[in-house]
Design a protein around this motif. Structure first.
Motif, mmCIF file in Angstrom:
data_model
loop_
_atom_site.group_PDB
_atom_site.id
_atom_site.type_symbol
_atom_site.label_atom_id
_atom_site.label_comp_id
_atom_site.label_asym_id
_atom_site.label_seq_id
_atom_site.Cartn_x
_atom_site.Cartn_y
_atom_site.Cartn_z
ATOM 1 N N PRO A 230 -4.045 -2.689 -18.460
ATOM 2 C CA PRO A 230 -5.422 -2.868 -19.116
ATOM 3 C C PRO A 230 -5.455 -1.845 -20.430
ATOM 4 C CG PRO A 230 -5.773 -2.157 -16.809
ATOM 5 C CD PRO A 230 -4.352 -2.262 -17.193
ATOM 6 N N ALA A 231 -6.194 -2.282 -21.280
ATOM 7 C CA ALA A 231 -6.315 -1.798 -22.762
ATOM 8 C C ALA A 231 -7.315 -0.369 -22.462
ATOM 9 C CB ALA A 231 -7.010 -2.515 -23.784
ATOM 10 N N ASP A 232 -8.038 -0.433 -21.639
ATOM 11 C CA ASP A 232 -9.194 0.505 -21.193
ATOM 12 C C ASP A 232 -8.481 1.710 -20.270
ATOM 13 O OD1 ASP A 232 -12.083 1.537 -20.827
ATOM 14 O OD2 ASP A 232 -11.114 1.568 -18.946
ATOM 15 N N ARG A 233 -8.287 2.838 -20.758
ATOM 16 C CA ARG A 233 -7.585 4.029 -20.236
ATOM 17 C C ARG A 233 -7.951 4.269 -18.912
ATOM 18 N NH1 ARG A 233 -4.278 8.386 -21.402
ATOM 19 N NH2 ARG A 233 -4.209 7.640 -23.749
ATOM 20 N N ARG A 234 -9.364 4.236 -18.671
ATOM 21 C CA ARG A 234 -9.778 4.524 -17.165
ATOM 22 C C ARG A 234 -9.185 3.564 -16.276
ATOM 23 N NH1 ARG A 234 -16.161 4.321 -17.951
ATOM 24 N NH2 ARG A 234 -15.284 2.463 -19.259
ATOM 25 N N ALA A 235 -9.105 2.123 -16.709
ATOM 26 C CA ALA A 235 -8.788 0.980 -15.683
ATOM 27 C C ALA A 235 -7.373 1.198 -15.574
ATOM 28 C CB ALA A 235 -9.359 -0.114 -16.230
ATOM 29 N N ARG A 236 -6.622 1.533 -16.552
ATOM 30 C CA ARG A 236 -4.971 1.656 -16.520
ATOM 31 C C ARG A 236 -4.618 2.772 -15.422
ATOM 32 N NH1 ARG A 236 -4.442 1.850 -21.824
ATOM 33 N NH2 ARG A 236 -4.261 4.069 -21.980
ATOM 34 N N ARG A 237 -5.173 3.825 -15.729
ATOM 35 C CA ARG A 237 -5.192 4.939 -15.020
ATOM 36 C C ARG A 237 -5.474 4.780 -13.354
ATOM 37 N NH1 ARG A 237 -4.128 11.160 -15.172
ATOM 38 N NH2 ARG A 237 -4.084 11.716 -12.718
ATOM 39 N N ALA A 238 -6.689 3.999 -13.063
ATOM 40 C CA ALA A 238 -7.042 3.626 -11.889
ATOM 41 C C ALA A 238 -6.042 2.737 -11.095
ATOM 42 C CB ALA A 238 -8.561 3.089 -11.940
ATOM 43 N N LEU A 239 -5.541 1.473 -12.026
ATOM 44 C CA LEU A 239 -4.618 0.836 -11.318
ATOM 45 C C LEU A 239 -3.369 1.502 -11.124
ATOM 46 C CD1 LEU A 239 -5.769 -2.393 -13.230
ATOM 47 C CD2 LEU A 239 -5.886 -1.886 -10.866
ATOM 48 N N ALA A 240 -3.158 2.336 -11.847
ATOM 49 C CA ALA A 240 -1.761 2.986 -11.669
ATOM 50 C C ALA A 240 -1.538 3.854 -10.599
ATOM 51 C CB ALA A 240 -1.175 3.977 -13.021
ATOM 52 N N MET A 241 -2.658 4.574 -9.909
ATOM 53 C CA MET A 241 -2.815 5.462 -8.930
ATOM 54 C C MET A 241 -3.249 4.635 -7.647
ATOM 55 S SD MET A 241 -1.923 8.425 -10.342
ATOM 56 C CE MET A 241 -2.175 8.976 -8.860
ATOM 57 N N ASN A 242 -3.922 3.470 -7.778
ATOM 58 C CA ASN A 242 -4.396 2.617 -6.581
ATOM 59 C C ASN A 242 -4.146 1.311 -7.177
ATOM 60 O OD1 ASN A 242 -5.873 5.052 -5.288
ATOM 61 N ND2 ASN A 242 -6.835 4.821 -7.332
ATOM 62 N N PRO A 243 -2.735 0.738 -6.997
ATOM 63 C CA PRO A 243 -2.423 -0.519 -7.229
ATOM 64 C C PRO A 243 -3.334 -1.619 -6.292
ATOM 65 C CG PRO A 243 -0.674 0.414 -6.483
ATOM 66 C CD PRO A 243 -1.563 1.524 -6.765
ATOM 67 N N PRO A 244 -3.439 -2.690 -6.852
ATOM 68 C CA PRO A 244 -4.304 -3.787 -6.288
ATOM 69 C C PRO A 244 -3.251 -4.148 -5.000
ATOM 70 C CG PRO A 244 -4.270 -4.477 -8.487
ATOM 71 C CD PRO A 244 -3.240 -3.072 -8.486
ATOM 72 N N ALA A 245 -4.078 -4.806 -3.968
ATOM 73 C CA ALA A 245 -3.292 -5.267 -2.674
ATOM 74 C C ALA A 245 -2.350 -6.322 -3.222
ATOM 75 C CB ALA A 245 -4.272 -5.904 -1.714
ATOM 76 N N VAL A 246 -0.995 -6.450 -2.512
ATOM 77 C CA VAL A 246 -0.087 -7.450 -2.923
ATOM 78 C C VAL A 246 -0.580 -8.832 -2.664
ATOM 79 C CG1 VAL A 246 1.637 -5.889 -2.616
ATOM 80 C CG2 VAL A 246 1.036 -7.371 -0.611
ATOM 81 N N ARG A 247 -1.516 -9.000 -1.879
ATOM 82 C CA ARG A 247 -2.294 -10.430 -1.323
ATOM 83 C C ARG A 247 -3.382 -10.065 -0.655
ATOM 84 N NH1 ARG A 247 -1.049 -12.234 3.767
ATOM 85 N NH2 ARG A 247 0.299 -10.940 4.878
ATOM 86 N N GLN A 248 -4.134 -11.234 -0.289
ATOM 87 C CA GLN A 248 -5.544 -11.040 0.210
ATOM 88 C C GLN A 248 -5.154 -11.178 1.819
ATOM 89 O OE1 GLN A 248 -8.076 -10.316 -1.323
ATOM 90 N NE2 GLN A 248 -7.684 -10.911 -3.269
ATOM 91 N N TYR A 249 -5.478 -10.196 2.609
ATOM 92 C CA TYR A 249 -5.202 -10.227 3.970
ATOM 93 C C TYR A 249 -6.519 -10.615 4.650
ATOM 94 C CZ TYR A 249 -0.870 -7.553 3.320
ATOM 95 O OH TYR A 249 0.271 -7.101 2.782
ATOM 96 N N THR A 250 -6.143 -11.455 5.670
ATOM 97 C CA THR A 250 -7.321 -11.743 6.842
ATOM 98 C C THR A 250 -7.546 -10.749 7.627
ATOM 99 O OG1 THR A 250 -5.911 -12.903 8.253
ATOM 100 C CG2 THR A 250 -6.843 -14.271 6.666
ATOM 101 N N PRO A 251 -8.493 -10.466 8.286
ATOM 102 C CA PRO A 251 -8.532 -9.325 9.297
ATOM 103 C C PRO A 251 -7.459 -9.276 10.384
ATOM 104 C CG PRO A 251 -10.710 -10.383 8.892
ATOM 105 C CD PRO A 251 -9.661 -11.202 8.167
ATOM 106 N N LYS A 252 -7.283 -10.562 10.713
ATOM 107 C CA LYS A 252 -5.895 -10.492 11.691
ATOM 108 C C LYS A 252 -4.615 -9.943 11.162
ATOM 109 C CE LYS A 252 -3.244 -13.496 14.604
ATOM 110 N NZ LYS A 252 -3.109 -14.727 15.273
ATOM 111 N N GLU A 253 -4.287 -10.355 10.092
ATOM 112 C CA GLU A 253 -3.114 -9.911 9.144
ATOM 113 C C GLU A 253 -3.221 -8.456 9.072
ATOM 114 O OE1 GLU A 253 -2.065 -14.191 6.912
ATOM 115 O OE2 GLU A 253 -3.561 -12.677 5.700
ATOM 116 N N ALA A 254 -4.549 -7.877 8.412
ATOM 117 C CA ALA A 254 -4.864 -6.630 8.026
ATOM 118 C C ALA A 254 -4.328 -5.652 9.313
ATOM 119 C CB ALA A 254 -6.196 -6.360 7.592
ATOM 120 N N TRP A 255 -5.070 -6.227 10.480
ATOM 121 C CA TRP A 255 -4.860 -5.508 11.736
ATOM 122 C C TRP A 255 -3.313 -5.283 12.159
ATOM 123 C CZ3 TRP A 255 -7.203 -1.875 14.477
ATOM 124 C CH2 TRP A 255 -6.636 -1.941 16.114
ATOM 125 N N GLN A 256 -2.418 -6.367 11.959
ATOM 126 C CA GLN A 256 -1.062 -6.344 12.362
ATOM 127 C C GLN A 256 -0.258 -5.534 11.597
ATOM 128 O OE1 GLN A 256 -0.506 -10.670 11.768
ATOM 129 N NE2 GLN A 256 -0.691 -11.067 14.192
#
Length: 456
Positions: A230-256
């Motif tokens: 992202p061009a926005d420094r705040r968003a860039r830093r936030a995504l660097a420290m907390n990258p998005p989930a690799v995919r969308q997990y269902t509750p069952k998949e998240a529990w597993q």
């Protein structure tokens, strides 16, 4: 024959995660997404008094209804139980489309009103358990689940600070009611006060909830390219420290993945300590000989710092990472329990106020950490139900922190109870060391996003 072009497009990253881009917040709901921070924040403030100001009404309720003090502590425990119990089912209904956000808020408003009416007019404590413990708890749970999880959907690129801000309303919204219940409400006016408060808070929840709206599934803000830094420094830093989930997990998949169980246990420990502090800080302050006004001030400071701390730690977690901040607040919460005990034992008023405030910070900051971390680990699409799984630990922690806390205090005294509480929170910090984002090995990076962000 002509066809209307889709106002959005879907892009896929190297992990196969889909992002819906091209639509602005104004395109979707006719106003800026900041309103989906402000309105949920107000809604959270409106339900906070039932948990954070309830202990301040203990003396009046005891005298007015002749309820045993142990019953009153268990009332809070039952309220927390039902507040947590509805998080997962409400999340599932919300994500399936069967329960729109505004209707979840209306149900929450009704539960809030029933709770205060039952405290005012219950002919027997059992009615209070049903009206306040069950219905008010369920109503608050519907509001909580709706407000907290909506923020992460509208701010997927920097959810920590926003989630923390909204979550903070759940604490400091109670501050005026702490003083009302402690300094103004008495046997001559308690019914009028409780009914007036219930009507005002229920109306607030219903009005703000009317304007709630979710973004579409997989939505991503148009100004942030999900495949590029992202061009926005705040968003860039936030995504660097907390990258998005690799995919969308269902509750069952998240529990597993095993992470939900770890998060569940950590929240069980820390929220139990937080609820214990809410329930028994007034008691230990009175035992130390502090005046009622001082104890109310201490509880208010605890609530204010509890709420503002959620916003601060959410912002810090965008800068330094969710896991680091979670471990930090677990340690702070644990050590502050020892501090409160020491200050009360030594009858040191200034330090009692200081450690009460620090305890409020630690007890509040844990909740936005888990809410944002759940979306970071498992994605935003099923966040309401996934966080509902994690948040369900309060089913147990509410009963342990309030009801069983009363049993521990009766047998071990405040010294044993506060020492145990502090030790439990420190153990939770140790358990949190083992949390990691599923789908990414240690030291793994996003491709190409995280590699670029790490270099930035």
């Amino acid at each position: 024959m002509t066809t209307t072009a889709q106002p959005y497009r879907e892009v896929t990253d190297s992990n196969g995660r889909i992002y819906r881009v091209g639509e602005s917040d104004v395109d979707i709901m006719g106003r800026k997404r900041r309103w989906m921070v402000i309105l949920p924040w107000i809604g959270m403030m409106a339900i906070s008094s039932a948990e954070y100001a309830f202990a301040s009404a203990e003396d009046t309720l005891h005298e007015a209804h002749h309820w045993d003090s142990l019953h009153i502590f268990w009332l809070l425990g039952v309220w927390v139980f039902f507040q947590a119990a509805v998080a997962f089912p409400v999340g599932k209904l919300r994500e399936s489309g069967k329960l729109p956000a505004r209707w979840a808020m209306i149900l929450g408003a009704l539960g809030t009103l029933l709770g205060y009416l039952s405290l005012a007019y219950a002919p027997h404590v059992v009615v209070a358990y049903i009206g306040f413990g069950m219905f008010s708890g369920m109503g608050a749970g519907a509001v909580y689940a709706t407000c907290v999880n909506m923020v992460g959907k509208w701010y997927p690129e920097r959810k920590g600070g926003k989630t923390g801000f909204v979550n903070g309303g759940f604490a400091y919204g109670s501050v005026p009611f702490v003083f009302i219940f402690t300094g103004y409400m008495d046997l001559t006016n308690f019914r009028w006060v409780l009914v007036s408060v219930g009507l005002f808070l229920a109306l607030t929840v219903a009005v703000v909830g009317y304007f709630f709206q979710d973004p579409p599934k997989n939505w991503w803000p148009e100004e942030v390219d999900p495949l590029q830094p992202p061009a926005d420094r705040r968003a860039r830093r936030a995504l660097a420290m907390n990258p998005p989930a690799v995919r969308q997990y269902t509750p069952k998949e998240a529990w597993q993945t095993g992470r939900v169980a770890l998060m569940w246990f950590c929240l069980l420990c820390t929220s139990g300590v937080n609820i214990f502090g809410i329930a028994f800080q007034v008691d230990i302050g009175k035992e130390a000989g502090f005046a009622g006004g001082i104890v109310a001030t201490a509880m208010s400071l605890k609530a204010i710092v509890n709420g503002t701390g959620r916003g601060v730690i959410g912002w810090l977690s965008d800068l330094f990472g969710r896991k680091r901040c979670l471990i930090f607040v677990c340690i702070v919460l644990g050590l502050s329990q020892y501090g409160i005990l020491w200050a009360a034992t030594e009858k040191h008023l200034v330090f009692f106020l200081i450690f009460s405030s620090i305890s409020g910070f630690g007890g509040g900051a844990i909740f936005p950490m888990f809410a944002a971390m759940t979306a970071d680990y498992f994605g935003e699409n099923n966040n309401a139900s996934n966080y509902g799984l994690v948040y369900s630990s309060k089913l147990v922690s509410g009963l342990l922190g309030s009801g069983m806390g009363a049993v521990v205090v009766a047998n071990w005294g405040h010294a044993g109870a506060f020492t145990l509480a502090g030790s439990i929170s420190l153990f939770a910090a140790f358990v949190a060391l083992f949390l990691s984002q599923p789908g990414r090995g240690k030291g793994a990076s996003l491709d190409p996003l995280d590699q670029s962000l790490t270099r930035a």
